[in-house]
Design a protein around this motif. Structure first.
Motif, PDB file in Angstrom:
ATOM      1  N   UNK A   1       0.817  -1.220   0.000  1.00  0.00           N
ATOM      2  CA  UNK A   1       0.000   0.000   0.000  1.00  0.00           C
ATOM      3  C   UNK A   1       0.850   1.268   0.000  1.00  0.00           C
ATOM      4  N   UNK A   2       0.412   2.233  -0.784  1.00  0.00           N
ATOM      5  CA  UNK A   2       1.102   3.516  -0.879  1.00  0.00           C
ATOM      6  C   UNK A   2       0.169   4.611  -0.367  1.00  0.00           C
ATOM      7  N   UNK A   3       0.689   5.505   0.465  1.00  0.00           N
ATOM      8  CA  UNK A   3      -0.069   6.654   0.953  1.00  0.00           C
ATOM      9  C   UNK A   3       0.659   7.933   0.561  1.00  0.00           C
ATOM     10  N   UNK A   4      -0.057   8.848  -0.071  1.00  0.00           N
ATOM     11  CA  UNK A   4       0.507  10.130  -0.496  1.00  0.00           C
ATOM     12  C   UNK A   4      -0.317  11.237   0.150  1.00  0.00           C
ATOM     13  N   UNK A   5       0.277  12.022   1.004  1.00  0.00           N
ATOM     14  CA  UNK A   5      -0.426  13.096   1.705  1.00  0.00           C
ATOM     15  C   UNK A   5       0.138  14.438   1.257  1.00  0.00           C
ATOM     16  N   UNK A   6      -0.739  15.312   0.827  1.00  0.00           N
ATOM     17  CA  UNK A   6      -0.360  16.657   0.395  1.00  0.00           C
ATOM     18  C   UNK A   6      -1.094  17.662   1.264  1.00  0.00           C
ATOM     19  N   UNK A   7      -0.386  18.632   1.784  1.00  0.00           N
ATOM     20  CA  UNK A   7      -0.989  19.606   2.688  1.00  0.00           C
ATOM     21  C   UNK A   7      -1.318  20.901   1.945  1.00  0.00           C
ATOM     22  N   UNK A   8      -2.555  21.367   2.119  1.00  0.00           N
ATOM     23  CA  UNK A   8      -3.014  22.621   1.551  1.00  0.00           C
ATOM     24  C   UNK A   8      -3.808  23.377   2.614  1.00  0.00           C
ATOM     25  N   UNK A   9      -3.677  24.673   2.634  1.00  0.00           N
ATOM     26  CA  UNK A   9      -4.382  25.485   3.616  1.00  0.00           C
ATOM     27  C   UNK A   9      -5.810  25.746   3.153  1.00  0.00           C
ATOM     28  N   UNK A  10      -6.648  24.695   3.218  1.00  0.00           N
ATOM     29  CA  UNK A  10      -8.037  24.769   2.772  1.00  0.00           C
ATOM     30  C   UNK A  10      -8.952  24.228   3.860  1.00  0.00           C
ATOM     31  N   UNK A  11     -10.254  24.377   3.667  1.00  0.00           N
ATOM     32  CA  UNK A  11     -11.230  23.922   4.660  1.00  0.00           C
ATOM     33  C   UNK A  11     -11.425  22.419   4.579  1.00  0.00           C
ATOM     34  N   UNK A  12     -11.601  21.900   3.349  1.00  0.00           N
ATOM     35  CA  UNK A  12     -11.945  20.497   3.172  1.00  0.00           C
ATOM     36  C   UNK A  12     -10.719  19.626   2.929  1.00  0.00           C
ATOM     37  N   UNK A  13     -10.930  18.332   3.154  1.00  0.00           N
ATOM     38  CA  UNK A  13      -9.947  17.325   2.744  1.00  0.00           C
ATOM     39  C   UNK A  13     -10.526  16.547   1.572  1.00  0.00           C
ATOM     40  N   UNK A  14      -9.644  16.026   0.740  1.00  0.00           N
ATOM     41  CA  UNK A  14     -10.052  15.282  -0.457  1.00  0.00           C
ATOM     42  C   UNK A  14      -9.307  13.955  -0.486  1.00  0.00           C
ATOM     43  N   UNK A  15     -10.061  12.879  -0.728  1.00  0.00           N
ATOM     44  CA  UNK A  15      -9.509  11.525  -0.699  1.00  0.00           C
ATOM     45  C   UNK A  15      -9.705  10.865  -2.052  1.00  0.00           C
ATOM     46  N   UNK A  16      -8.656  10.231  -2.575  1.00  0.00           N
ATOM     47  CA  UNK A  16      -8.786   9.291  -3.687  1.00  0.00           C
ATOM     48  C   UNK A  16      -8.099   8.002  -3.254  1.00  0.00           C
ATOM     49  N   UNK A  17      -8.856   6.909  -3.254  1.00  0.00           N
ATOM     50  CA  UNK A  17      -8.344   5.611  -2.813  1.00  0.00           C
ATOM     51  C   UNK A  17      -8.697   4.602  -3.895  1.00  0.00           C
ATOM     52  N   UNK A  18      -7.684   3.843  -4.369  1.00  0.00           N
ATOM     53  CA  UNK A  18      -8.018   2.927  -5.450  1.00  0.00           C
ATOM     54  C   UNK A  18      -6.938   1.944  -5.817  1.00  0.00           C
ATOM     55  N   UNK A  19      -7.165   1.295  -6.977  1.00  0.00           N
ATOM     56  CA  UNK A  19      -6.371   0.151  -7.398  1.00  0.00           C
ATOM     57  C   UNK A  19      -6.260   0.148  -8.921  1.00  0.00           C
ATOM     58  N   UNK A  20      -5.330  -0.688  -9.433  1.00  0.00           N
ATOM     59  CA  UNK A  20      -5.300  -0.917 -10.873  1.00  0.00           C
ATOM     60  C   UNK A  20      -6.613  -1.549 -11.312  1.00  0.00           C
ATOM     61  N   UNK A  21      -7.090  -1.148 -12.486  1.00  0.00           N
ATOM     62  CA  UNK A  21      -8.326  -1.684 -13.032  1.00  0.00           C
ATOM     63  C   UNK A  21      -8.063  -2.579 -14.228  1.00  0.00           C
ATOM     64  N   UNK A  22      -8.971  -2.514 -15.205  1.00  0.00           N
ATOM     65  CA  UNK A  22      -8.879  -3.422 -16.340  1.00  0.00           C
ATOM     66  C   UNK A  22      -8.744  -2.646 -17.650  1.00  0.00           C
ATOM     67  N   UNK A  23      -8.803  -3.352 -18.772  1.00  0.00           N
ATOM     68  CA  UNK A  23      -8.609  -2.756 -20.093  1.00  0.00           C
ATOM     69  C   UNK A  23      -9.920  -2.706 -20.866  1.00  0.00           C
ATOM     70  N   UNK A  24      -9.915  -1.936 -21.957  1.00  0.00           N
ATOM     71  CA  UNK A  24     -11.122  -1.828 -22.794  1.00  0.00           C
ATOM     72  C   UNK A  24     -11.442  -3.151 -23.480  1.00  0.00           C
ATOM     73  N   UNK A  25     -10.448  -4.019 -23.630  1.00  0.00           N
ATOM     74  CA  UNK A  25     -10.660  -5.301 -24.299  1.00  0.00           C
ATOM     75  C   UNK A  25     -11.127  -6.401 -23.345  1.00  0.00           C
ATOM     76  N   UNK A  26     -10.993  -6.186 -22.062  1.00  0.00           N
ATOM     77  CA  UNK A  26     -11.283  -7.241 -21.093  1.00  0.00           C
ATOM     78  C   UNK A  26     -12.783  -7.385 -20.854  1.00  0.00           C
ATOM     79  N   UNK A  27     -13.246  -8.604 -20.731  1.00  0.00           N
ATOM     80  CA  UNK A  27     -14.651  -8.853 -20.405  1.00  0.00           C
ATOM     81  C   UNK A  27     -14.961  -8.488 -18.958  1.00  0.00           C
ATOM     82  N   UNK A  28     -13.923  -8.302 -18.134  1.00  0.00           N
ATOM     83  CA  UNK A  28     -14.145  -7.907 -16.742  1.00  0.00           C
ATOM     84  C   UNK A  28     -14.731  -6.496 -16.634  1.00  0.00           C
ATOM     85  N   UNK A  29     -14.588  -5.704 -17.671  1.00  0.00           N
ATOM     86  CA  UNK A  29     -14.992  -4.298 -17.554  1.00  0.00           C
ATOM     87  C   UNK A  29     -16.488  -4.140 -17.319  1.00  0.00           C
ATOM     88  N   UNK A  30     -17.273  -5.071 -17.813  1.00  0.00           N
ATOM     89  CA  UNK A  30     -18.728  -4.956 -17.640  1.00  0.00           C
ATOM     90  C   UNK A  30     -19.112  -5.195 -16.179  1.00  0.00           C
TER      91      UNK A  30
END
Length: 846
Positions: free
Chosen positions: A666-695
């Motif tokens: 797992x990788x965690x990247x924290x960036x500090x900004x002098x703002x009111x809100x916090x913003x989170x993006x959490x995720x993983x590698x996905x699939x390709x346009x050719x893969x049947x897994x995409x549906x």
């Protein structure tokens, strides 16, 4: 298109129904003639709060059930609040239209305003207010209206403020609702694939239960005449400088409004407008600029908005005022006026493509102007506007003593009242200067190897053309990152036969648009125009595609704009969180690179770099052309063959990016900004346009997303952790990504992140219910069908499917594949892709 059916129910509710049978979709709208302008200071934000609450449950439907039913029926629902109205709408497949009618009537007649849900939704609204306070574009607009309207309620933010939102009781909110949501103050609008008379009977049965009555009589105070300049400045944690200028103008039904609308188009309504050509292109003072007349029910504003490139407020203000003086004293050419009229008229055609846009237009005329015939008179008045009318309205309304200015700037800079007062005082001294059966899709190859896809759609006189070549950031590296974006900006800025200005003029004369686009995997040109302009449209499209000049001066201008945009990226915290997430997820693969590229790269690009890269990407073997609209496929084949028969570009190998590797831990990247809100993006590698897994991943995505999805119901509705939370499954030529985004109050950051991980763990360990799966499928399919209303959307899908070498017929096969997804398919892909040990977390926080 036939005239709408108009009726009034026994309770006073007006009904407008317009049949439109070219796509199997409907749009149901309930329009309430009450908005923020009808609130007093103690009620500020109640209309907006009701907008949030109406779909939150009835006696018959529990919290979350309405959203689930709409999405299960292949629809989407939403609502919006403005100064003068609150509108609730459901767009869906026509075969489920009765479901939408029942839901909308139930919500309007019997909203519960559940106390627990109300408490949660208040916090959601407060989060929305906080989110807007981090957005400089929103704040400069809010400040502008607050300063321009010191008596009229247009000066209050539509969302209200934290105090009034948190302070209102359920009882007061319900009484406010019952007072305003009576039959005579409501309007039902339906557009789409239905029988109007049959539908009217259903509406009478369902909506007659809304109480009759009349809304309160109000005497909304009018804004006194402004006799001196006004200004407001705001320092924020931003990199850019955002400025709006405004002048008071009359309401929509005033005789001068058509001329003011034409003035807006001439002045700042397109790439060939005066402000665009002088302040942006010639003087290079701004990265963007525009002008328009904003005309709701009450007298409002003529607004000029810009984002400055540097700290040159004085120079920008003087340049804008110079253009105002010029158009106030010297009549524009008949050509300029005619072009503006054509642009206004063409928008009338484009908005007929979707049921939602048509319904909104009918609501505006019937609700705001109270006259369905107003549209015809308005366009007749547009036709009568003369160059002399433009001079008259500019002189009458754009007066220096009536100007209001709002400025949002970096905290690193200061602007004193004396500076602004001097600036506004001196600006006056500036020197003057038909429906058919679903057609088949035609595939053919030109003699030089270019692949072409054509789909007829004769329902409206419109044509969309798109090219696609494998390219984008996938074919960049750290040394040339940003080059594709710069190329895409340059393609419409000059060819071997046309200057940038000539392209703008030709585009506007087509009553459409033409420009370039790029993304992670592709680069291309796109154009939309009226079918009567087919010859000119094809000529312009191919000139841009095959003959870009990459003019040195234009390169300098676009570099400057891109460098400013790179700097301003820091102001969009959600975007910044995603940017950091992609960098962590993809490592040294180009998918982790920025679309704009780093500033050092952009500064060093030379003309020859752009030419070589473009020639490598755009070659016959790597080019697909798609055409959708009012065309004959054989005619398209002949025209395209003629345009391309001499283009025999040498085949060059495309860059081969390195393999994508899963993150080892797992990788965690924290960036500090002098703002009111916090913003989170959490995720993983996905699939390709050719893969049947995409549906299956797509269905999983919408099990989690949407107003009826798990993330929304659990993290927003139940726990009130965020205003915005969503999942996203993005495929690529190589593995894409699956992510969750949330904007939350910083004090709730740890709880919000834990909530995201809990919901993802659930879908990996426990089979999802068939009801949730069915809701997700209906939502995906319904929105896909809605999207297919636009020629441009279909042209994009066809071009992408062909360049990615997907199976023929994928346009309609997509729906079949979504239908086939099973409970086990979703559990399998969840376990396969959503693995915490291979996750990346990006957080922006104070």
């Amino acid at each position: 298109m036939q005239k709408p059916v108009v009726a009034t129910l026994s309770n006073g509710l007006r009904v407008i129904l317009l049949e439109k049978h070219d796509a199997p979709v409907v749009s149901w709208n309930l329009w309430a003639n009450v908005g923020s302008a009808n609130e007093n200071d103690q009620e500020a934000g109640l209309c907006h709060l009701i907008e949030h609450m109406l779909f939150k449950g009835t006696s018959r439907r529990a919290v979350g059930q309405i959203a689930g039913e709409v999405e299960a029926a292949g629809g989407d629902m939403n609502a919006y609040t403005s100064f003068d109205e609150t509108v609730f709408y459901i767009n869906m497949s026509s075969k489920n239209q009765d479901v939408g009618l029942d839901i909308l009537s139930d919500a309007a007649i019997d909203p519960t305003f559940d106390p627990e849900e109300l408490a949660k939704e208040k916090e959601v609204v407060v989060e929305e207010i906080s989110r807007s306070e981090d957005n400089p574009s929103q704040m400069v607009g809010q400040d502008l209206f607050g300063k321009a309207f010191q008596v009229h309620p247009y000066g209050r933010p539509i969302a209200g403020d934290r105090h009034t939102v948190r302070g209102v009781s359920r009882e007061y909110l319900m009484s406010f609702y019952r007072k305003w949501y009576v039959g005579s103050n409501l309007l039902f609008i339906g557009v789409g694939d239905f029988n109007a008379q049959d539908t009217l009977k259903k509406i009478e049965t369902l909506f007659s239960k809304i109480p009759a009555g009349t809304p309160p009589v109000q005497n909304i105070p009018q804004e006194p005449e402004q006799t001196s300049p006004r200004w407001v400045t705001r320092a924020m944690e931003v990199e850019g400088r955002y400025v709006d200028f405004a002048f008071p103008i009359p309401a929509m039904d005033h005789a001068d409004v058509p001329a003011l609308d034409v003035l807006g188009h001439i002045f700042g309504g397109g790439d060939n407008s005066r402000l665009e050509m002088t302040v942006k292109e010639k003087l290079g003072l701004v990265t963007s600029i525009g002008a328009y007349a904003y005309t709701p029910k009450s007298p409002c504003l003529f607004i000029i908005g810009a984002v400055l490139k540097e700290k040159k407020l004085k120079e920008t203000s003087a340049a804008i005022w110079k253009e105002i003086k010029k158009i106030s004293e010297e009549a524009p050419s008949s050509f300029e006026v005619s072009r503006a009229k054509h642009s206004i008229r063409s928008s009338r055609i484009y908005e007929k493509q979707t049921v939602e846009a048509l319904a909104r237009k009918l609501g505006y005329y019937a609700g705001s102007v109270n006259d369905l015939d107003f549209e015809e008179r308005y366009y007749m008045a547009i036709d009568r506007v003369t160059p002399e009318d433009i001079v008259r309205v500019a002189k009458n309304y754009l007066q220096p003593q009536r100007i209001t200015m709002a400025l949002c700037h970096s905290k690193k800079e200061t602007y004193s009242d004396e500076q602004i007062q001097s600036l506004l005082k001196n600006i006056d001294g500036a020197p003057a200067p038909k429906a058919t059966k679903k057609p088949e899709i035609h595939y053919f190859k030109l003699s030089n190897g270019v692949r072409v896809v054509v789909k007829e759609n004769r329902s409206l006189p419109l044509v969309a053309i798109r090219s696609a070549s494998l390219g984008g950031i996938r074919h960049e590296n750290t040394k040339n990152n940003g080059i594709t974006h710069l190329i895409s900006m340059m393609l419409s800025k000059g060819t071997k036969h046309r200057t940038s200005r000539e392209i703008s003029e030709a585009s506007e004369n087509l009553l459409g648009h033409v420009d370039a686009y790029m993304g992670r995997n592709v680069l291309g040109v796109q154009s939309t125009f009226l079918s009567e302009k087919l010859s000119e449209g094809v000529e312009l499209f191919f000139d841009i595609l095959l003959n870009p000049s990459f003019d040195e001066e234009e390169i300098k201008k676009e570099k400057s704009i891109t460098l400013a945009a790179i700097k301003n990226e820091e102001d969009s915290l959600g975007h910044l969180a995603m940017k950091k997430f992609l960098q962590g997820l993809y490592g040294n693969h180009p998918y982790g690179l920025s679309i704009l590229g780093p500033a050092k790269n952009v500064k060093q690009f030379k003309r020859n770099d752009l030419i070589k890269f473009y020639e490598k990407i755009v070659q016959p073997s790597n080019l697909v052309l798609s055409v959708v609209g009012d065309v004959n496929p054989e005619e398209i084949r002949e025209r395209f063959e003629e345009k391309m028969k001499y283009w025999k570009a040498k085949k060059m190998p495309l860059p081969n990016p390195p393999a994508i590797k899963k993150v080892a831990k797992p990788i965690e990247i924290v960036t500090h900004k002098n703002k009111i809100q916090s913003h989170i993006v959490y995720g993983f590698l996905g699939t390709t346009v050719q893969s049947s897994d995409r549906y299956a991943l797509e269905v999983l995505n919408y099990v989690l997303s949407g107003q009826g999805g798990r993330l929304f119901l659990e993290l927003r509705d139940k726990q009130a952790l965020a205003y915005t939370v969503s999942a996203n499954s993005q495929e690529g030529v190589e593995p894409g990504y699956f992510s969750v985004y949330m904007g939350t109050d910083s004090s709730k950051l740890d709880t919000a992140l834990a909530g995201i991980k809990t919901e993802l763990h659930k879908v990996c360990t426990t089979p999802i219910s068939e009801a949730e799966i069915e809701r997700s499928k209906r939502f995906i399919i319904g929105n896909y069908i809605l999207d297919l209303q636009r020629n441009s959307s279909v042209a994009s899908l066809l071009a992408m499917q062909e360049i990615y070498k997907m199976p023929k017929g994928e346009l309609h096969r997509f729906i079949e594949q979504i239908e086939k997804v099973t409970q086990q398919d979703i559990l399998r892909v969840a376990k396969k892709y959503l693995r915490p040990q291979h996750s990346v977390l990006s957080v922006i926080r104070p």
